[in-house]
Enzyme design. Structure first.
Site, PDB file in Angstrom:
ATOM      1  N   GLU A  34      48.840   9.581 -51.894  1.00  0.00           N
ATOM      2  CA  GLU A  34      47.906  10.698 -52.061  1.00  0.00           C
ATOM      3  C   GLU A  34      47.165  10.615 -53.393  1.00  0.00           C
ATOM      4  O   GLU A  34      45.974  10.921 -53.458  1.00  0.00           O
ATOM      5  CB  GLU A  34      48.649  12.032 -51.938  1.00  0.00           C
ATOM      6  CG  GLU A  34      49.140  12.343 -50.537  1.00  0.00           C
ATOM      7  CD  GLU A  34      48.013  12.478 -49.519  1.00  0.00           C
ATOM      8  OE1 GLU A  34      46.856  12.713 -49.924  1.00  0.00           O
ATOM      9  OE2 GLU A  34      48.281  12.345 -48.320  1.00  0.00           O
ATOM     10  N   TYR A 117      46.441  20.614 -53.556  1.00  0.00           N
ATOM     11  CA  TYR A 117      46.364  19.740 -52.388  1.00  0.00           C
ATOM     12  C   TYR A 117      47.537  18.762 -52.344  1.00  0.00           C
ATOM     13  O   TYR A 117      48.199  18.616 -51.311  1.00  0.00           O
ATOM     14  CB  TYR A 117      45.040  18.960 -52.365  1.00  0.00           C
ATOM     15  CG  TYR A 117      45.123  17.799 -51.410  1.00  0.00           C
ATOM     16  CD1 TYR A 117      45.032  18.014 -50.039  1.00  0.00           C
ATOM     17  CD2 TYR A 117      45.377  16.502 -51.863  1.00  0.00           C
ATOM     18  CE1 TYR A 117      45.174  16.965 -49.143  1.00  0.00           C
ATOM     19  CE2 TYR A 117      45.513  15.456 -50.977  1.00  0.00           C
ATOM     20  CZ  TYR A 117      45.409  15.687 -49.612  1.00  0.00           C
ATOM     21  OH  TYR A 117      45.563  14.657 -48.737  1.00  0.00           O
ATOM     22  N   ASP A 135      41.603  18.633 -48.120  1.00  0.00           N
ATOM     23  CA  ASP A 135      40.905  17.596 -48.878  1.00  0.00           C
ATOM     24  C   ASP A 135      39.482  17.525 -48.347  1.00  0.00           C
ATOM     25  O   ASP A 135      39.049  18.392 -47.569  1.00  0.00           O
ATOM     26  CB  ASP A 135      41.629  16.247 -48.777  1.00  0.00           C
ATOM     27  CG  ASP A 135      41.558  15.633 -47.388  1.00  0.00           C
ATOM     28  OD1 ASP A 135      41.074  16.304 -46.439  1.00  0.00           O
ATOM     29  OD2 ASP A 135      41.988  14.472 -47.236  1.00  0.00           O
TER      30      ASP A 135
END
Length: 340
Positions: A34, A117, A135
């Protein structure tokens, strides 16, 4: 919402890409992926992920490494502050959580470099907890699904998107599958231009599609002006074929090895009078955040004896060892001009 969640999960089970971090859903792997994927294309990340994991197989290995080595393996991914924060985050996880990433969003948010996030991604994808994520791909999909009129980048749009994401994940049978479905669908089907609505599992619920206005959403907001810069780079070689480099200090490239650039006075040796701008090797374009840069690479003419061996922020670098040093990708572009 339950029917939409079900449709998303069913679609993902049939259409997901075989990405390396999906093999085991280890929390550490999800975290690394990520962070790498922030503002970086998937194909670029895939070229880096396994090499990074091979060198730093777990949180402790990353925490115990020198930050310079972390930056060196990150070289070419850009946005180097991510690598520094990842290293600091690993040290925090070792010190505060015994080397194991926590499961709750609240605890994850306390780790350096992890925002809303990323915390949601780790909590949901690694631990299958009902945490929302938004996102770029998810934001686009949700704005079309509900035809949200707030402009892109606005607080109002962000609030509506997070509320929608929260509602969806709360009805999912598997938050892990649901959130990955949102990201995957946005990346592969609900694309910025010419979305493939004919194969989208959410087509019957999509308000933008029902209006025939898919590409109007997200509604464009005010555009941030980009800055165009022209910067000369100087390639200084010694008789052994080593190249002179400088360790930079600053917000974007702190601790990175650069070629001398800009004003000739940056070159060592009595304000640079021992250096002259020599042959132009070539020019190339490069983007860094909102900066659009045209670099011109020059082979500098000089008396190498005026520099001596490495001192202070200047050092001679054997190009065979460049891969072990943190450096921005445009340095490689310039050196390809030298060797090409």
């Amino acid at each position: 919402m339950p029917k939409i969640s079900e449709a998303l999960e069913t679609w993902f089970l049939k259409n997901q890409r075989p990405l390396p971090w999906r093999a085991s859903y280890r929390p550490y792997h999800i975290w690394i992926s990520e962070i790498m994927l922030q503002q970086t294309r998937m194909d670029v990340v895939l070229a880096y992920f396994e090499r990074f994991i091979d060198r730093f197989p777990d949180v402790r290995a990353l925490a115990e490494a020198d930050v310079e080595e972390v930056l060196a393996l990150w070289s070419g991914l850009g946005y180097y502050r991510r690598a520094r924060m990842l290293h600091a985050g690993a040290q925090h996880v070792v010190d505060r959580h015994g080397g194991e990433l926590p499961q709750s969003v609240e605890s994850l948010l306390g780790i350096p470099g992890i925002g809303r996030y990323t915390a949601g991604a780790i909590a949901s994808i690694a631990y299958d907890n009902a945490a929302p994520i938004v996102d770029g791909n998810v934001a686009r999909l949700l704005s079309r699904l509900e035809a949200l009129e707030a402009p892109s980048g606005s607080v109002a749009l962000s609030r509506e998107e997070w509320e929608l994401a929260t509602s969806l994940v709360s009805t999912a049978s598997s938050p892990r599958m649901l959130n990955q479905a949102l990201m995957e669908l946005g990346a592969l089907v609900c694309t910025p231009s010419r979305p493939s609505c004919e194969i989208c599992p959410l087509a019957s619920w999509c308000e933008a599609r029902s209006r025939g206005e898919q590409e109007r959403f997200p509604v464009a907001g005010p555009r941030k002006a980009s800055r165009f810069l022209r910067i000369p780079l100087y390639i200084v070689e010694d008789p052994q074929g080593r190249v002179l480099m400088r360790i930079e200090h600053g917000r974007l490239m702190d601790g990175m090895f650069h070629l001398p650039h800009g004003n000739d006075a940056l070159l060592p040796g009595s304000n640079g009078e021992n250096f002259r701008k020599g042959k132009l090797l070539g020019t190339f374009r490069h983007s860094i955040t909102d900066r659009r840069i045209e670099f011109s690479a020059y082979l500098a003419e000089h008396d190498s004896s005026s520099i001596g061996e490495s001192s202070g922020e200047w050092t001679w670098v054997d190009l065979r060892e460049l891969g072990t040093l943190p450096h921005p990708s445009y340095v490689k572009k310039a050196l390809r001009l030298l060797r090409g």
